[in-house]
Design an enzyme around this catalytic site. Structure first.
Site, PDB file in Angstrom:
ATOM      1  N   ASP A  43      15.807  96.839  65.942  1.00  0.00           N
ATOM      2  CA  ASP A  43      16.802  97.494  66.792  1.00  0.00           C
ATOM      3  C   ASP A  43      17.907  98.155  65.976  1.00  0.00           C
ATOM      4  O   ASP A  43      18.413  99.218  66.353  1.00  0.00           O
ATOM      5  CB  ASP A  43      17.442  96.472  67.736  1.00  0.00           C
ATOM      6  CG  ASP A  43      16.741  96.402  69.077  1.00  0.00           C
ATOM      7  OD1 ASP A  43      15.816  97.193  69.311  1.00  0.00           O
ATOM      8  OD2 ASP A  43      17.124  95.551  69.900  1.00  0.00           O
TER       9      ASP A  43
ATOM     10  N   GLN B  93      15.768  90.191  74.621  1.00  0.00           N
ATOM     11  CA  GLN B  93      15.447  91.322  75.491  1.00  0.00           C
ATOM     12  C   GLN B  93      15.893  91.077  76.922  1.00  0.00           C
ATOM     13  O   GLN B  93      16.298  91.998  77.631  1.00  0.00           O
ATOM     14  CB  GLN B  93      13.945  91.599  75.453  1.00  0.00           C
ATOM     15  CG  GLN B  93      13.453  92.017  74.089  1.00  0.00           C
ATOM     16  CD  GLN B  93      14.285  93.139  73.484  1.00  0.00           C
ATOM     17  OE1 GLN B  93      14.262  94.264  73.955  1.00  0.00           O
ATOM     18  NE2 GLN B  93      15.030  92.831  72.425  1.00  0.00           N
TER      19      GLN B  93
ATOM     20  N   GLU C 265       6.331  97.341  74.815  1.00  0.00           N
ATOM     21  CA  GLU C 265       7.265  98.119  73.996  1.00  0.00           C
ATOM     22  C   GLU C 265       7.451  97.439  72.638  1.00  0.00           C
ATOM     23  O   GLU C 265       7.290  98.060  71.591  1.00  0.00           O
ATOM     24  CB  GLU C 265       8.612  98.229  74.729  1.00  0.00           C
ATOM     25  CG  GLU C 265       9.679  98.962  73.925  1.00  0.00           C
ATOM     26  CD  GLU C 265      11.047  98.859  74.581  1.00  0.00           C
ATOM     27  OE1 GLU C 265      11.943  99.640  74.199  1.00  0.00           O
ATOM     28  OE2 GLU C 265      11.253  98.005  75.459  1.00  0.00           O
ATOM     29  N   HIS C 266       7.842  96.166  72.642  1.00  0.00           N
ATOM     30  CA  HIS C 266       7.987  95.374  71.419  1.00  0.00           C
ATOM     31  C   HIS C 266       6.936  94.270  71.402  1.00  0.00           C
ATOM     32  O   HIS C 266       6.752  93.592  72.416  1.00  0.00           O
ATOM     33  CB  HIS C 266       9.363  94.702  71.341  1.00  0.00           C
ATOM     34  CG  HIS C 266      10.525  95.629  71.496  1.00  0.00           C
ATOM     35  ND1 HIS C 266      11.191  95.813  72.702  1.00  0.00           N
ATOM     36  CD2 HIS C 266      11.147  96.428  70.594  1.00  0.00           C
ATOM     37  CE1 HIS C 266      12.178  96.672  72.520  1.00  0.00           C
ATOM     38  NE2 HIS C 266      12.170  97.072  71.258  1.00  0.00           N
TER      39      HIS C 266
ATOM     40  N   HIS D  13      19.325  92.350  77.996  1.00  0.00           N
ATOM     41  CA  HIS D  13      19.536  93.792  78.127  1.00  0.00           C
ATOM     42  C   HIS D  13      19.822  94.192  79.567  1.00  0.00           C
ATOM     43  O   HIS D  13      20.734  94.963  79.855  1.00  0.00           O
ATOM     44  CB  HIS D  13      18.282  94.551  77.673  1.00  0.00           C
ATOM     45  CG  HIS D  13      18.335  95.004  76.256  1.00  0.00           C
ATOM     46  ND1 HIS D  13      19.284  95.852  75.761  1.00  0.00           N
ATOM     47  CD2 HIS D  13      17.514  94.720  75.207  1.00  0.00           C
ATOM     48  CE1 HIS D  13      19.064  96.074  74.487  1.00  0.00           C
ATOM     49  NE2 HIS D  13      17.992  95.398  74.121  1.00  0.00           N
TER      50      HIS D  13
END
Length: 421
Positions: free
Chosen positions: A353, A251, A319-320, A254
């Site tokens: 994802d 992550q 979020e995750h 990103h």
């Protein structure tokens, strides 16, 4: 990465997509210009921001066929299989219209209707995101949306990435336009000469796209204002430090503003993961981005027990969320706030994802406290259906009229009483 003992309150350091005053003024100016000048305004912005001079924004069938020739056929197969997984998962979310009949003859129900038209924004620039196409288009298709319009910024060559076009074709998109930025959002919301307006706009983008979606909301619906990606890993010493570190970095790469957080009751494990992050960063191609993300927005929280760790996760509302503990299923019930929950060693976040079939468009910035992943309900609307029987009306008319007068609405009361005469 910062390692901290948990106090009473914890939080993810987040970068919220507010934008500057200058950015907001620029977006409002672009939207107003597109509304007034249509095609010509969009053409000028495409030349200015994307350095692409186009005579037509529409993607042709020849361009789609060329994309299939350019892309590795093994990748086409992967896209097709991922699309089928996503389709299969979202079909299970479908709702049906329903109607019930009361003893007095009254019928009450709900009519489920797909949104007529949806615009899907797919980010462009230096990268291609075919997964974004699949995740936004396929639920809309499954929901029964009649018209799906996809927009994405062109490259300097005036084209869209082959993988994006292949994904769009596999998902069933029939209208694709080479437009990006706030001007694309305005074109979808209000229409231009070659594009009819839509009813809803979904899909992620940069800060200008996010601000534009916020600006047109009300004239059209939108999915959400997505912030930078975030992950929380809940782990104990049964997990493998190298795998947890890799997931956190997945992550961090990103965006410099992405947040990666480990919550663990083990100080020894926390140190091991921190060491692994430093080791893996050394060979990561996007090291500069990931390192800044880890340094600015990363954290490791050490708790006294796993129960306290679960409470921390719920405060963070990520979020995750990955649960990598000895008995992860025992902790699932205690999780109240998370966009997507990945359980066990082999449920690495990138599985969701790209391939598992669940949607990767998820609530960020703590909005998992009240929001859900993108799903079928985002592409359908519900209408109440009332068929009131004469018997029920005569029984309840005076009650309804008195309720109306309680609120000072005499015409409401008379509308009922006229039927009693």
């Amino acid at each position: 990465m910062k390692i901290m003992k948990v106090t009473d309150t914890v939080s993810i350091k987040r970068s919220v997509e507010q934008g500057t005053e200058e950015q907001l003024i620029a977006v409002k100016r672009i939207i107003d210009n597109v509304r007034k000048r249509g095609y010509e305004a969009v053409k000028e912005y495409t030349e200015r921001f994307d350095q692409a001079s186009l005579t037509s924004f529409a993607v042709t069938q020849n361009e789609i066929e060329e994309a299939y020739r350019e892309i590795d056929q093994k990748i086409v197969s992967v896209i097709q299989e991922a699309a089928e997984n996503i389709r299969s998962y979202h079909v299970k979310q479908l709702r049906a219209s329903w109607m019930t009949t009361e003893e007095n003859g009254t019928m009450l129900g709900q009519k489920v209707t797909p949104i007529h038209s949806v615009g899907v924004y797919v980010p462009g620039g230096t990268a291609a995101y075919p997964s974004s196409v699949l995740m936004n288009v396929i639920p809309a298709k499954v929901a029964g949306v009649d018209r799906i319009v996809m927009v994405s910024p062109p490259g300097i060559d005036g084209k869209l990435p082959p993988a994006v076009l292949v994904a769009a074709n596999e998902a069933g998109v029939e209208e694709i336009y080479k437009i990006g930025g706030a001007q694309a959002v305005a074109a979808l919301a209000y229409g231009i000469e070659s594009i009819q307006p839509v009813d809803k706009i979904v899909g992620p983008g940069n800060i200008y796209v996010a601000l534009a979606k916020r600006e047109v909301f009300g004239d059209v619906d939108i999915d959400m204002i997505a912030g930078p990606s975030e992950i929380v890993v809940l782990a104990d010493e049964s997990a493998r430090a190298n795998e947890v570190a890799a997931d956190l970095l997945s992550q961090a790469e990103h965006d410099e503003r992405s947040s990666s957080v480990l919550v663990t009751p083990s100080e020894l494990f926390a140190t091991a993961v921190n060491d692994e992050i430093k080791k893996q960063l050394a060979t990561l191609p996007r090291r500069n981005i990931a390192e800044k993300s880890i340094n600015d927005f990363g954290a490791i929280y050490i708790t006294n027990a796993i129960e306290e760790a679960i409470a921390v996760v719920n405060q963070l509302a990520p979020e995750h969320l990955e649960i990598m503990t000895e008995k992860p299923m025992e902790h699932l019930e205690g999780i109240k706030h998370a966009g997507a929950i990945f359980i066990g060693r082999f449920s690495s976040e990138p599985v969701g994802d790209y391939f598992a079939g669940t949607n990767h468009v998820l609530p960020t910035n703590g909005t998992a406290r009240f929001s859900s992943p993108l799903n079928i309900d985002d592409f359908q609307k519900k209408s109440s259906v009332i068929i009131y029987s004469e018997k029920a009306f005569n029984t309840n008319a005076h009650k309804i009229a008195s309720f109306a007068r309680l609120e000072g609405l005499e015409a409401h009361a008379r509308a009922i009483e006229e039927r009693l005469k």
